[in-house]
Design a protein around this motif. Structure first.
Motif, PDB file in Angstrom:
ATOM      1  N   CYS A   1       0.836  -1.200   0.000  1.00 46.09           N
ATOM      2  CA  CYS A   1       0.000   0.000   0.000  1.00 46.09           C
ATOM      3  C   CYS A   1       0.869   1.248   0.000  1.00 46.09           C
ATOM      4  O   CYS A   1       2.041   1.210   0.418  1.00 46.09           O
ATOM      5  CB  CYS A   1      -0.903  -0.019   1.241  1.00 46.09           C
ATOM      6  SG  CYS A   1      -2.040   1.370   1.398  1.00 46.09           S
TER       7      CYS A   1
ATOM      8  N   SER B   1      -2.622  -1.073  -3.214  1.00 47.16           N
ATOM      9  CA  SER B   1      -3.634  -0.378  -2.426  1.00 47.16           C
ATOM     10  C   SER B   1      -3.172   1.041  -2.157  1.00 47.16           C
ATOM     11  O   SER B   1      -1.970   1.330  -2.140  1.00 47.16           O
ATOM     12  CB  SER B   1      -3.858  -1.128  -1.110  1.00 47.16           C
ATOM     13  OG  SER B   1      -4.872  -0.540  -0.334  1.00 47.16           O
TER      14      SER B   1
ATOM     15  N   THR C   1      -4.316   4.881   0.144  1.00 45.38           N
ATOM     16  CA  THR C   1      -5.196   5.698   0.964  1.00 45.38           C
ATOM     17  C   THR C   1      -4.714   7.133   0.863  1.00 45.38           C
ATOM     18  O   THR C   1      -3.588   7.382   0.449  1.00 45.38           O
ATOM     19  CB  THR C   1      -5.228   5.222   2.421  1.00 45.38           C
ATOM     20  OG1 THR C   1      -6.274   5.908   3.129  1.00 45.38           O
ATOM     21  CG2 THR C   1      -3.900   5.481   3.126  1.00 45.38           C
TER      22      THR C   1
ATOM     23  N   HIS D   1      -8.691   2.669  -0.089  1.00 50.70           N
ATOM     24  CA  HIS D   1      -9.455   2.385   1.117  1.00 50.70           C
ATOM     25  C   HIS D   1      -9.644   3.619   1.987  1.00 50.70           C
ATOM     26  O   HIS D   1      -8.923   4.605   1.874  1.00 50.70           O
ATOM     27  CB  HIS D   1      -8.806   1.256   1.935  1.00 50.70           C
ATOM     28  CG  HIS D   1      -7.509   1.613   2.597  1.00 50.70           C
ATOM     29  ND1 HIS D   1      -6.287   1.210   2.113  1.00 50.70           N
ATOM     30  CD2 HIS D   1      -7.239   2.331   3.724  1.00 50.70           C
ATOM     31  CE1 HIS D   1      -5.333   1.662   2.896  1.00 50.70           C
ATOM     32  NE2 HIS D   1      -5.884   2.349   3.892  1.00 50.70           N
TER      33      HIS D   1
ATOM     34  N   HIS E   1     -12.979   0.339  -0.800  1.00 50.92           N
ATOM     35  CA  HIS E   1     -12.596  -0.570   0.289  1.00 50.92           C
ATOM     36  C   HIS E   1     -12.732   0.175   1.610  1.00 50.92           C
ATOM     37  O   HIS E   1     -12.108   1.220   1.808  1.00 50.92           O
ATOM     38  CB  HIS E   1     -11.160  -1.044   0.075  1.00 50.92           C
ATOM     39  CG  HIS E   1     -10.652  -1.998   1.117  1.00 50.92           C
ATOM     40  ND1 HIS E   1      -9.304  -2.244   1.291  1.00 50.92           N
ATOM     41  CD2 HIS E   1     -11.287  -2.753   2.046  1.00 50.92           C
ATOM     42  CE1 HIS E   1      -9.146  -3.115   2.263  1.00 50.92           C
ATOM     43  NE2 HIS E   1     -10.342  -3.437   2.738  1.00 50.92           N
TER      44      HIS E   1
ATOM     45  N   LEU F   1     -12.363   0.178   5.760  1.00 51.16           N
ATOM     46  CA  LEU F   1     -11.757  -0.483   6.917  1.00 51.16           C
ATOM     47  C   LEU F   1     -12.758  -0.446   8.079  1.00 51.16           C
ATOM     48  O   LEU F   1     -12.476   0.048   9.163  1.00 51.16           O
ATOM     49  CB  LEU F   1     -10.444   0.205   7.297  1.00 51.16           C
ATOM     50  CG  LEU F   1      -9.383   0.279   6.184  1.00 51.16           C
ATOM     51  CD1 LEU F   1      -8.071   0.823   6.731  1.00 51.16           C
ATOM     52  CD2 LEU F   1      -9.163  -1.079   5.522  1.00 51.16           C
TER      53      LEU F   1
ATOM     54  N   THR G   1     -14.326  -4.475   5.711  1.00 49.49           N
ATOM     55  CA  THR G   1     -13.266  -5.105   6.494  1.00 49.49           C
ATOM     56  C   THR G   1     -13.704  -5.160   7.944  1.00 49.49           C
ATOM     57  O   THR G   1     -13.754  -4.138   8.637  1.00 49.49           O
ATOM     58  CB  THR G   1     -11.957  -4.310   6.409  1.00 49.49           C
ATOM     59  OG1 THR G   1     -11.586  -4.160   5.035  1.00 49.49           O
ATOM     60  CG2 THR G   1     -10.844  -5.008   7.160  1.00 49.49           C
TER      61      THR G   1
ATOM     62  N   CYS H   1     -13.289  -8.761   3.563  1.00 46.91           N
ATOM     63  CA  CYS H   1     -11.966  -8.547   4.163  1.00 46.91           C
ATOM     64  C   CYS H   1     -12.039  -8.636   5.679  1.00 46.91           C
ATOM     65  O   CYS H   1     -13.070  -8.343   6.289  1.00 46.91           O
ATOM     66  CB  CYS H   1     -11.400  -7.180   3.781  1.00 46.91           C
ATOM     67  SG  CYS H   1     -11.151  -6.928   2.018  1.00 46.91           S
TER      68      CYS H   1
END
Length: 804
Positions: A41, A61, A63, A94, A143, A145, A194, A239
């Protein structure tokens, strides 16, 4: 798609092929470097050139922090990643989404999860996550979290607000509702959820964040794993995130027994395990179980940790070199990569990698979301005590509002919100506090970029709790403090703060005392600031050794009470009010949790009787920190509340009972229970029904709760277990039949050999308004002992209602 287009495509680019075919074709084309970089990531800094970020040669990935133009910045970053990836693989972006999207100013925003748990209405969680899904999809953040599926039993731990409470059944119901709403019916237009933090994170030694889990192996499997398993089996959870803790001497992120043997082999999880930020680094810096980051990364990959977040540390260039030299088996990388690429193809990310600016206006229209957020805030309000002072229907009453939370918006929010994240950015550089994983070397370009962002906000004095309120009002024009809410209802409302939520300044308490002498009723607004950093009094890495009100709030409360005992406490925090004095002396207490934007209006609606409160405690409320942990499903013989030790006296210096049991909350009306029946249908399911009647003069909601108890078992079992619940709206004089349907195997457990078993014998089921409220009960006898398929067992009862 034309035949010519298909012909010019490589197989992995062809959406007409199966996902398995596309994954295998792509993996066969990828270099070792590209493979390893796909399971890592990068953090995007909007004020930093993409060439200086770790995005070249593939990035799995991403962020983003601190964007002022999210659509533009995410589009630019994604375009750069795809252009610089050998096979044009998009990154999966994400973000956090506990109460709504965190990265987007003005986005959908609901009460904190513990407040949603207090509503006992999973439909509210579904509404929240559905609104969140549309907004995250529009911005290309595919995505989340979230959700937090931890069980809050120890309120020293500052993150109790992030989950739905302390009960595994309640948390399972809410987790499933969240995942179904956010992932949607079609995952190609949904957000991959997730569930976190796997496993036992909240039951930590000393109640401190990131310390080792104190939960036993059975407790981990039967209770802490239950919400995760429910989401996996009932909602196709995509996830799971590991927790920072250790279990039985092994860090969870490198624990194969937890991440593979339990999560995949027992719970049948097929998705992606992502690292909680900086987890791999902890093996080197904190646990001392790995000599270097490469060794730490290898051990985590072997254990089943698929994707490293938020930056490349363990899954690094050294790992690439080791695989290329044959010193590390590429199959380890391939296993994780296959899972992650499968998720990307499931999301349709190769065909749909970018934000959708054309959808933003409609998605960010919060008209419906705001109505739902207010409804959630009202339904989370929990009336803990009422000696008849509430509701206050006389608008002419002279009202005094006292306390640090009375005229403040910021203190209504949890830490995983856009509001709190503004403070977090400043905390990184100006207060010496960081979120785990967001750490930079002094000469790192990223730290410089982050410092620029923090400096831009550093002129804001976040130690002034009201400094951000103007920003909140701009983002959410309907936002109301408690003072705002009361002034909408009552003709005469005076406000005196009295003291701050922290600190030892008592100089204004006298002013509050004098004002109290002139008031008809005093509303005492007390609580905490949930956040991250030096100004917070609860939140992530903001743990405590006392459950008392912080600062001078307890003194303020007692001194004002002496002047005017017509007092109602309005409490807001991510943990419940734990004051024996308050419960003994003050006429009424309303627990508001962290009600978010419309908390002030929600309090006023309940106080005035415009709304009839029906929130219920999603946790057991302890008398003090010394009573922890308390939870209604403690094992037979181990509950200090009911099994009081050798001399049956409990503690020598305190009553061992709770201040309030799980599922507790009062109403302005009353309900009667009757006609309980239990039958077994041809499918082997139990159908339990009970009639509920509102026998009061006001309309109201009752949260009907069903509990079960194994009366005789081969192993020690819980004193009771929550089977299911239903929030039922009843008009004055109205009756409804409430039905619960579940399989008897919801009472099953693992025997000493690890086999799931339902033993013959008697089981008691009772219904009531909380965990100690036995309104009606019935005995069910299971005739045979049988091994059961734990994969198909009931996790919670299905419910329905009908007018009688």
């Amino acid at each position: 798609m034309t035949k010519e287009t298909q012909t010019n495509m490589l197989p992995y680019q062809n959406p007409q092929l199966s996902i398995e075919e596309r994954v295998e074709d792509l993996m066969n084309r990828m270099s070792v470097e590209e493979k390893v970089r796909q399971i890592t990531c990068a953090m995007i800094m909007p004020n930093m050139d993409n060439d200086k970020l770790d995005l070249k040669n593939s990035m799995g990935s991403m962020t983003i922090f601190g964007s002022q133009d999210l659509i533009k910045d995410l589009t630019n970053a994604q375009e750069y990643v795809i252009a610089n990836s050998p096979h044009g693989i998009p990154a999966l972006i994400h973000g956090e989404a506990l109460s709504g999207p965190v990265a987007m100013p003005g986005a959908n925003l609901f009460p904190a999860p513990i407040g949603l748990g207090a509503s006992f209405e999973p439909e509210l969680v579904s509404k929240m996550s559905e609104g969140t899904r549309k907004q995250m999809y529009a911005y290309g953040i595919r995505h989340a979290l979230s959700p937090v599926s931890d069980l809050a039993r120890d309120f020293r731990w500052g993150r109790a607000n992030e989950g739905y409470g302390g009960d595994p059944t309640l948390t399972s119901v809410m987790t499933v509702a969240f995942v179904k709403g956010l992932q949607g019916e079609d995952i190609k237009e949904g957000i991959a959820c997730t569930a976190k933090h796997f496993l036992g994170y909240s039951q930590s030694e000393s109640g401190m964040n990131m310390h080792k889990s104190m939960a036993s192996a059975r407790d981990l499997r039967e209770n802490f794993a239950k919400p995760f398993e429910a989401a996996i089996r009932l909602a196709d959870l995509k996830c799971v995130m590991n927790c920072y803790s250790e279990v039985d001497g092994e860090p969870v992120c490198s624990n194969e027994r937890i991440l593979t043997d339990m999560l995949r082999d027992e719970l049948d999880f097929k998705g992606v395990v992502v690292a909680d930020y900086n987890s791999i680094r902890h093996l080197v810096m904190d646990f001392n179980t790995a000599e270097n980051l490469f060794e730490a990364g290898k051990r985590c990959l072997e254990a089943g940790l698929d994707v490293e977040l938020p930056t490349r540390m363990g899954y690094s260039d050294e790992m690439i070199e080791a695989v290329e030299k044959g010193e590390m088996d590429v199959a380890l990388v391939d296993r994780a990569l296959r899972r992650f690429l499968t998720l990307k193809f499931e999301l349709g990310l190769f065909e749909d990698p970018y934000p959708h600016p054309e959808l933003v206006a409609a998605a960010m229209d919060n008209t419906e979301n705001n109505k739902n957020s207010l409804e959630a805030a009202i339904k989370s309000m929990t009336l803990m005590k009422n000696d008849g002072i509430l509701p206050v229907r006389d608008k002419s009453k002279k009202i005094l509002l006292v306390g640090p939370t009375g005229n403040n918006l910021r203190l209504m929010y949890g830490n995983y919100t856009y509001i709190a994240m503004l403070e977090m950015l400043v905390s990184f550089s100006t207060m010496g506090a960081t979120q785990p994983g967001v750490e930079f070397e002094e000469d790192d370009d990223k730290k410089s970029a982050f410092d620029d962002l923090a400096n831009m906000l550093s002129s804001i004095n976040f130690s002034d709790k009201s400094i951000i309120d103007d920003t909140i009002r701009k983002l959410y024009p309907g936002a109301t403090t408690i003072l705002d809410g009361l002034r909408e209802v009552f003709d005469s409302v005076e406000f005196v703060e009295g003291c701050d939520y922290k600190g030892d300044d008592a100089s204004h308490i006298a002013e509050a005392v004098e004002a109290a002498k002139k008031a008809d009723i005093v509303f005492m607004a007390v609580g905490a600031k949930n956040g991250l950093g030096a100004t917070a009094s609860s939140g992530e890495a903001v743990d405590c050794t006392s459950l008392d009100l912080m600062g001078m709030q307890e003194e303020l409360m007692r001194e004002v009470f002496k002047a005017n005992p017509n007092m109602v406490i309005l409490h807001t925090d991510g943990r419940p009010l734990c004051s024996e004095w308050a419960y003994k002396n003050v006429p009424a207490i309303i627990e508001g949790w962290l009600p978010s934007t419309y908390g002030g209006k929600a309090f006023a609606e309940v106080i005035s009787g415009r709304a009839n409160p029906a929130g219920r405690t999603p946790v057991d409320v302890p008398r003090s920190v010394g009573h922890l942990p308390v939870y209604h499903y403690q094992n037979n013989g181990s509950s200090a509340v009911y099994d009081r030790g050798l001399l049956k006296t409990g503690y020598i210096d305190s009553d061992s009972s709770t201040l309030a049991p799980f599922g507790y909350g009062l109403s302005y009306t009353t309900f009667e229970y009757g006609n309980l029946s239990v039958e077994k249908d041809s499918d082997g399911k139990l159908n339990l029904s009970v009639t509920i009647k509102n026998v009061g003069d006001l309309d109201g909601d009752e949260v009907v709760q069903l509990y079960g108890k194994d009366l005789l078992a081969s192993l020690i079992r819980p004193r009771q277990e929550l089977i299911g619940f239903r929030r039922v709206a009843l008009k004055a004089g109205e009756s409804k039949k409430v039905c619960f349907t579940f399989k008897p195997d919801q009472m099953s457990f693992q025997n000493v050999k690890g086999k799931w078993i339902l033993e013959k014998g008697d089981f008691k089921f009772f219904v009531g308004g909380h965990s100690d409220d036995v309104r009606a009960e019935a005995i069910y006898t299971h005739e045979i002992t049988e091994y059961i398929d734990h994969a198909t067992r009931s996790f919670f009862a299905e419910t329905c209602e009908e007018l009688v």
